[in-house]
Design an enzyme around this catalytic site. Structure first.
Site, mmCIF file in Angstrom:
data_model
loop_
_atom_site.group_PDB
_atom_site.id
_atom_site.type_symbol
_atom_site.label_atom_id
_atom_site.label_comp_id
_atom_site.label_asym_id
_atom_site.label_seq_id
_atom_site.Cartn_x
_atom_site.Cartn_y
_atom_site.Cartn_z
ATOM 1 N N TYR A 1 12.678 -0.408 -66.463
ATOM 2 C CA TYR A 1 11.428 -0.234 -67.210
ATOM 3 C C TYR A 1 10.232 -0.543 -66.318
ATOM 4 O O TYR A 1 9.254 0.219 -66.279
ATOM 5 C CB TYR A 1 11.435 -1.152 -68.428
ATOM 6 C CG TYR A 1 10.145 -1.118 -69.221
ATOM 7 C CD1 TYR A 1 9.764 0.036 -69.906
ATOM 8 C CD2 TYR A 1 9.316 -2.237 -69.286
ATOM 9 C CE1 TYR A 1 8.579 0.069 -70.640
ATOM 10 C CE2 TYR A 1 8.141 -2.210 -70.018
ATOM 11 C CZ TYR A 1 7.773 -1.060 -70.688
ATOM 12 O OH TYR A 1 6.591 -1.033 -71.394
ATOM 13 N N SER B 1 2.268 -1.462 -68.129
ATOM 14 C CA SER B 1 2.703 -2.750 -68.657
ATOM 15 C C SER B 1 2.490 -3.817 -67.596
ATOM 16 O O SER B 1 2.618 -3.555 -66.389
ATOM 17 C CB SER B 1 4.192 -2.698 -69.033
ATOM 18 O OG SER B 1 4.685 -3.998 -69.296
#
Length: 243
Positions: A150, A137
């Site tokens: 995350y 990401s």
């Protein structure tokens, strides 16, 4: 077709980016193994792939359960393409982050791809070919409040990508990662559609990506078209990381 005779395993492929990647790999000639926890959505994905003339089968797997990950590796056997796409992203501020969710994030986003790759990549190396694509990401370089854990899991996945590229050098196996920006997936839109649209508008392209656009980049990294790309992190974020 560029994936003729190959087997591709895409984790988390019953929806979103994973589903689109599975469809495109099948359109390219691969026999695709679709995985996820929801058997109904898995069957729907297989049916959609077959309706387009592709070949696919579904194997249920819970990436939070290490035993399930190992059973998946055993059931699949040898693969030519592995896309480590499954991931979870519950956000919380650092002060409010609970230990249980912290552990779940690392179990699904780091432990599962690590041990799945560890189980499947040696056979690729023994055959002298294969491609692994890890889905990271852009949050690893574009921090978002509440995304500390995350982001840490995705940074770990990028570190694994580079390490595996070195560890399996000279074997014919390539390992790369893709780092998407804001993407219009069912889950992201269900959680916060305004945020997806807002972050997308901040990119030079001026919009969020479709799941299909990210899947196209995944398939490129998996394919012979990227035969000299190895150990790289491809940012598919509309140029947002340019600043």
């Amino acid at each position: 077709m560029e994936f003729d005779g190959q087997v591709a395993l895409v984790t988390g492929s019953t929806a979103g980016i994973g589903r689109e990647a599975a469809r495109l790999l099948a359109l390219g000639g691969a026999t695709v193994v679709v995985t996820g926890r929801d058997a109904a959505r898995g069957a729907e994905t297989v049916t959609a792939i077959e309706a387009e003339g592709g070949r696919a089968k579904f194997i249920a797997a819970d990436m939070a359960d290490l035993g399930s990950v190992r059973e998946l590796a055993e059931a699949v056997g040898e693969v030519d393409v592995l896309v480590n796409n499954a991931g979870i992203f519950p956000f919380a501020s650092t002060a409010e982050q609970d230990v249980e969710t912290f552990g779940q994030l690392f179990d699904v986003n780091v432990r599962a791809p690590f041990f799945l790759t560890a189980a499947l990549l040696p056979a690729m190396a023994a055959r002298g070919r294969g491609s692994v694509v890890n889905v990271s990401s852009s949050i690893t370089v574009m921090p978002v409040a509440g995304g500390a854990v995350y982001a840490a899991t995705k940074a770990a996945l990028e570190a694994l990508t580079r390490t595996w590229a070195v560890e399996f050098r000279g074997t014919g196996v390539r390992v790369n990662a893709i780092a998407p920006g804001a993407t219009e997936t069912e889950r992201a839109l269900a959680l916060n559609p305004d945020t997806v649209a807002s972050v997308g508008r901040q990119s030079p392209i001026g919009r969020a990506a479709s799941a299909r656009e990210i899947a196209e980049a995944i398939v490129f990294l998996a394919s012979p078209r990227s035969s000299y790309v190895h150990g790289e992190i491809l940012f598919a974020d509309g140029g947002r990381t340019l600043g």
